[in-house]
Write an enzyme that holds these catalytic residues in place. Structure first.
Site, mmCIF file in Angstrom:
data_model
loop_
_atom_site.group_PDB
_atom_site.id
_atom_site.type_symbol
_atom_site.label_atom_id
_atom_site.label_comp_id
_atom_site.label_asym_id
_atom_site.label_seq_id
_atom_site.Cartn_x
_atom_site.Cartn_y
_atom_site.Cartn_z
ATOM 1 N N ASP A 13 31.665 43.476 39.549
ATOM 2 C CA ASP A 13 32.809 42.710 39.030
ATOM 3 C C ASP A 13 34.150 43.322 39.422
ATOM 4 O O ASP A 13 35.124 43.220 38.686
ATOM 5 C CB ASP A 13 32.755 42.585 37.495
ATOM 6 N N HIS A 41 30.392 36.048 41.956
ATOM 7 C CA HIS A 41 31.703 36.299 42.537
ATOM 8 C C HIS A 41 32.597 35.152 42.119
ATOM 9 O O HIS A 41 32.185 33.997 42.199
ATOM 10 C CB HIS A 41 31.647 36.228 44.052
HETATM 11 P P1 GDP Z 1 33.154 40.175 41.870
HETATM 12 O O1 GDP Z 1 31.751 39.874 41.464
HETATM 13 O O2 GDP Z 1 33.295 41.598 42.325
HETATM 14 O O3 GDP Z 1 33.712 39.207 42.846
HETATM 15 O O4 GDP Z 1 34.045 40.105 40.562
HETATM 16 P P2 GDP Z 1 34.405 38.909 39.579
HETATM 17 O O5 GDP Z 1 33.731 37.660 39.883
HETATM 18 O O6 GDP Z 1 34.334 39.441 38.206
HETATM 19 O O7 GDP Z 1 35.919 38.698 40.015
HETATM 20 C C1 GDP Z 1 36.911 39.254 39.387
HETATM 21 C C2 GDP Z 1 37.784 38.241 38.647
HETATM 22 O O8 GDP Z 1 39.121 38.664 38.729
HETATM 23 C C3 GDP Z 1 37.820 36.837 39.204
HETATM 24 O O9 GDP Z 1 38.076 35.927 38.149
HETATM 25 C C4 GDP Z 1 38.977 36.846 40.184
HETATM 26 O O10 GDP Z 1 39.566 35.600 40.409
HETATM 27 C C5 GDP Z 1 39.924 37.749 39.449
HETATM 28 N N1 GDP Z 1 40.745 38.583 40.316
HETATM 29 C C6 GDP Z 1 40.388 39.171 41.491
HETATM 30 N N2 GDP Z 1 41.393 39.932 41.940
HETATM 31 C C7 GDP Z 1 42.395 39.839 41.017
HETATM 32 C C8 GDP Z 1 43.680 40.439 40.897
HETATM 33 O O11 GDP Z 1 44.124 41.229 41.721
HETATM 34 N N3 GDP Z 1 44.410 40.121 39.788
HETATM 35 C C9 GDP Z 1 43.970 39.266 38.846
HETATM 36 N N4 GDP Z 1 44.742 39.014 37.806
HETATM 37 N N5 GDP Z 1 42.749 38.677 38.922
HETATM 38 C C10 GDP Z 1 41.983 38.983 39.991
#
Ligand code: GDP
Length: 425
Positions: A13, A41
């Protein structure tokens, strides 16, 4: 960059989906090489907001070929549902832009059921499974008790093989768990349902990747979860059942001779962890809840609230090491803007001794976090696009992390949108 892998450095995440979505503009092929529908993701782009579980994040880019490699846990039912969701929002999926390895093993109808039954049996000692059948699937794969996607092209052999596996699996279901056995009719329904729908996408992806490489195409390997969930190097047994590290990428892609030139490790500006298991830097109460709210930290697949904590330098340094990361994307820096003082877990204390090396899993329960506080910047940074424009306190925080983990931070993400990024090269 020629070939690259994008991997999580911590517990998952970290925002990998967002980084893959951004980087796919420089790549021709995106390959998922491990894991299944047990994590998600989240990608936000001009087509909408998507929670991807199995599909590679390159599916939103025209001209990018997406591959589900032999290392993934391929659940045909889930894949079909996810494909339908994505197509409903106007994303085209065809055998030209989505290819499934004929050597990917299929997650069989009983794997999800077995996952649930085992977590129930474990009761208060449960592993915190997402109950997507991943652990039973990988155990069966290594026991050679599942089937390859390519077997769908050989109906007669397929049916006989599946019946043999089902008879064997029914012994466990009825004998160990006192559960209902599966029947031939269940198998027929499965084969003619979801399996038939994914069949057109199945091919020899190894041959495709070899040819792509020979023609100078660039390959991006996409991982799910993070270093600490790696089956061999993570927080055993609270890991996933596959290898999440970059070294596994060529194998799980079906291109064992492939080279990973760059490893982009994704680190979040603070820590989160889903489910059970040791999480040394964990915060509790109001402080934890504020961070959870600020970062929207709820599971993409399960909706479960994530446990939260400050950035954990000990775990992150270890994660960078096992991934062999050559550069870091630091995400969600904007989320920390509400804090006047930013906590960081700099060391662990185990039996009165200060440690900076991530300990053997058994010792994690004894480890206590040593926390230091950094000056916050306390203003909105989500509109900033250059390193120089970041407040000094934010730059100091990034530079401190970079020094401690020993790897250059080349991307800083300040928002979920594609362009909310600061490049630092
Ligand atoms: P993954 O499995 O590693 O892709 O992680 P997640 O699905 O939990 O993604 C992380 C969440 O944070 C998603 O809702 C993204 O849209 C959001 N996100 C990613 N990068 C950023 C950032 O730099 N700032 C903010 N505010 N949200 C982010």
């Amino acid at each position: 960059m020629s070939n690259a892998a994008i991997v999580g450095i911590n517990w998952g995440d970290e925002g990998k989906g967002r980084m893959v979505d951004l980087l796919t503009q420089d790549y021709d092929v995106v390959v998922r090489f491990q894991g299944g529908g047990n994590a998600g993701h989240t990608v936000v782009n001009e087509k909408g907001k998507f929670a991807l579980h199995l599909l590679p994040s390159g599916i939103f880019r025209d001209g990018v070929v997406n591959i589900l490699g032999n290392g993934v846990a391929l659940n045909p039912d889930h894949l079909v549902t996810e494909m339908q969701e994505v197509m409903a929002k106007g994303v085209a999926l065809t055998p030209d832009n989505l290819k499934i390895s004929d050597r990917a093993s299929l997650l069989l109808p009983w794997h999800v059921r077995l996952d649930e039954l085992e977590e129930l049996r474990l009761a208060d000692k449960k592993y915190g499974s997402t109950k997507q059948g991943i652990a039973p699937f990988y155990s069966d794969k290594y026991q050679k008790k599942t089937i390859l996607a390519g077997e769908l092209f050989y109906p007669e052999e397929l049916k006989a093989h599946l019946m043999d596996v089902m008879v064997w699996k029914n012994l466990t279901l009825t004998g160990v768990y006192d559960a209902e056995p599966y029947t031939e009719a269940d198998l027929d329904e499965w084969i003619s349902g979801a399996c038939a729908k994914i069949k057109p996408f199945i091919c020899d992806t190894g041959a495709f990747l070899k040819e792509a490489q020979e023609n100078g195409k660039r390959i991006l390997f996409e991982a799910q979860l993070g270093s600490l969930r790696d089956l061999d190097f993570g927080i055993v047994p609270y890991t996933t059942s596959s290898n999440t590290i970059a070294a596994y990428a060529p194998i799980g892609s079906g291109f064992p001779a492939g080279k990973v030139d760059e490893v982009v490790g994704v680190v979040k500006a603070y820590s989160t962890c889903v489910g059970e298991g040791p999480f040394v830097c964990e915060m509790f109460g109001e402080e934890a809840e504020q961070l959870r709210q600020a970062g929207g930290e709820y599971g993409a697949t399960t909706g479960r609230p994530r446990r939260t904590g400050p950035l954990d330098i000990v775990a992150t340094r270890y994660g960078v090491e096992v991934q062999g990361a050559t550069q870091i994307a630091l995400t969600k820096l904007d989320v920390l803007s509400y804090l006047k003082k930013i906590p960081v877990c700099t060391h662990y204390e185990i039996d009165g001794k200060i440690v900076d090396r991530f300990p053997f899993p058994v010792l994690l329960d004894k480890a206590k976090p040593v926390t230091e506080y950094f000056e916050g910047w306390n203003c909105d940074i989500s509109g900033i696009r250059s390193w120089e424009d970041l407040p000094e306190a934010a730059r100091n925080y990034v530079l401190y992390i970079e020094k401690e983990i020993g790897c250059p931070i080349t991307y800083i993400s300040v928002g979920p949108e594609r362009d909310s990024i600061i490049l630092r090269k």
